[in-house]
Design an enzyme around this catalytic site. Structure first.
Site, PDB file in Angstrom:
ATOM      1  N   GLU A 126       0.830  -1.205   0.000  1.00 12.26           N
ATOM      2  CA  GLU A 126       0.000   0.000   0.000  1.00 12.26           C
ATOM      3  C   GLU A 126       0.866   1.257   0.000  1.00 12.26           C
ATOM      4  O   GLU A 126       0.515   2.269  -0.614  1.00 12.26           O
ATOM      5  CB  GLU A 126      -0.951  -0.016   1.191  1.00 12.26           C
ATOM      6  N   GLU A 136      -4.559  -9.536   2.306  1.00 14.66           N
ATOM      7  CA  GLU A 136      -5.558  -9.330   3.356  1.00 14.66           C
ATOM      8  C   GLU A 136      -6.696 -10.344   3.307  1.00 14.66           C
ATOM      9  O   GLU A 136      -7.211 -10.761   4.352  1.00 14.66           O
ATOM     10  CB  GLU A 136      -6.112  -7.900   3.273  1.00 14.66           C
TER      11      GLU A 136
END
Length: 283
Positions: free
Chosen positions: A134, A154
């Site tokens: 990210e 995730e």
């Protein structure tokens, strides 16, 4: 409340000592260039929440220091740039039912939703997983070592990449590539990352940091006002459409740019066929 300042030595050309960051090494390899190194190699450079808060303060300080013009962000060791949040810390919070502290306005590592003023170059020295990826998705330019790989795992952990990755993937990679990554949690190879435009250049591990620092120095040698305005005007497209981004860039920055001392110096140097002598930016 202001962040505590470092007690470490800083160069004479730095106005204000930088905020303390527990798990990072802050240095100044060249004039106008900041180097920040995540220093938790034994934990694959995962970041506790407190370090994200401290990094948020550090990046704000970087933007406010007139003589700093470009930053490099990397990880210690040769295995990982950043493996994301400290999952053991997160699990402990869930287990004890403590209240989790929120990330700074800039998101995870102060980076994932950072707009900021000045560029941050990443020297990705290994795995960039979860929050580490990210960070990359919102970095300005990325150099990577041959062992680097990228992942948003995730869905394999029962969570979601909500620190900024999902919309940024959509803009950068398009719908189908994004869905392939985020719905499976698979590893994006370095070859794919280059082909998809995420990584600018693959550099041998032993040369990676030097390459990124020299690239940052090239940017730092340019007009700081032009760098700031060009970056921010281009990044308007993250949040707006292209047409609106163009208009916003003109509305927000054209007048300030044209009135700056650096604009006058740049034009004068071009006319006089000499190298410009840039002034610190006060945008």
């Amino acid at each position: 409340m202001s962040a505590p300042r470092t007690k470490n030595h800083v160069p004479s050309w730095i106005n204000v000592p930088y905020p303390h960051v527990e798990d990072c090494i802050v240095s100044f390899p060249l004039e106008h260039v900041l180097l920040v190194t995540i220093n938790r190699p034994q934990y694959m450079n995962s970041l506790p929440t407190n370090t994200s808060l401290e990094l948020g303060a550090l990046w704000r300080w970087y933007d406010s220091e007139p003589e700093l013009r470009c930053a490099v962000f990397t990880g210690a060791g040769t295995k990982a740039f950043c493996s994301g949040m400290d999952l053991k810390e997160r699990f402990k919070i869930l287990e004890t039912k403590d209240v989790a502290r929120e990330y700074p306005h800039g998101g995870f590592a102060g980076m994932t939703n950072r707009a900021g003023k000045k560029p941050i170059i990443v020297a990705c020295n290994g795995h960039a997983h979860g929050g580490g990826m990210e960070i990359l998705l919102n970095a300005d330019v990325i150099f990577a070592s041959p062992n680097a790989d990228f992942r948003l795992p995730e869905v394999l952990r029962g969570v979601s990449a909500l620190a900024g990755a999902l919309p940024r993937c959509m803009v950068l990679f398009g719908n189908h590539r994004t869905m392939d990554l985020v719905l499976t949690g698979r590893t994006l190879t370095l070859k794919e990352a280059v082909e998809w435009g995420l990584v600018k250049e693959v550099v041998p591990q032993e040369e990676l940091l030097e390459r990124a620092i020299n690239y940052a120095a090239d940017i730092a040698a340019l007009c700081p006002d032009s760098v700031i305005i060009s970056r921010l005007a281009a990044r308007e497209a993250w949040e707006t459409g292209i047409s609106r981004a163009t208009m916003r860039g003109q509305e927000l920055w054209a007048e300030n740019m044209l009135k700056s001392k650096n604009a006058a110096e740049g034009l004068a140097a071009y006319k006089e066929k000499r190298l410009p002598k840039w002034f610190p930016s006060h945008l």
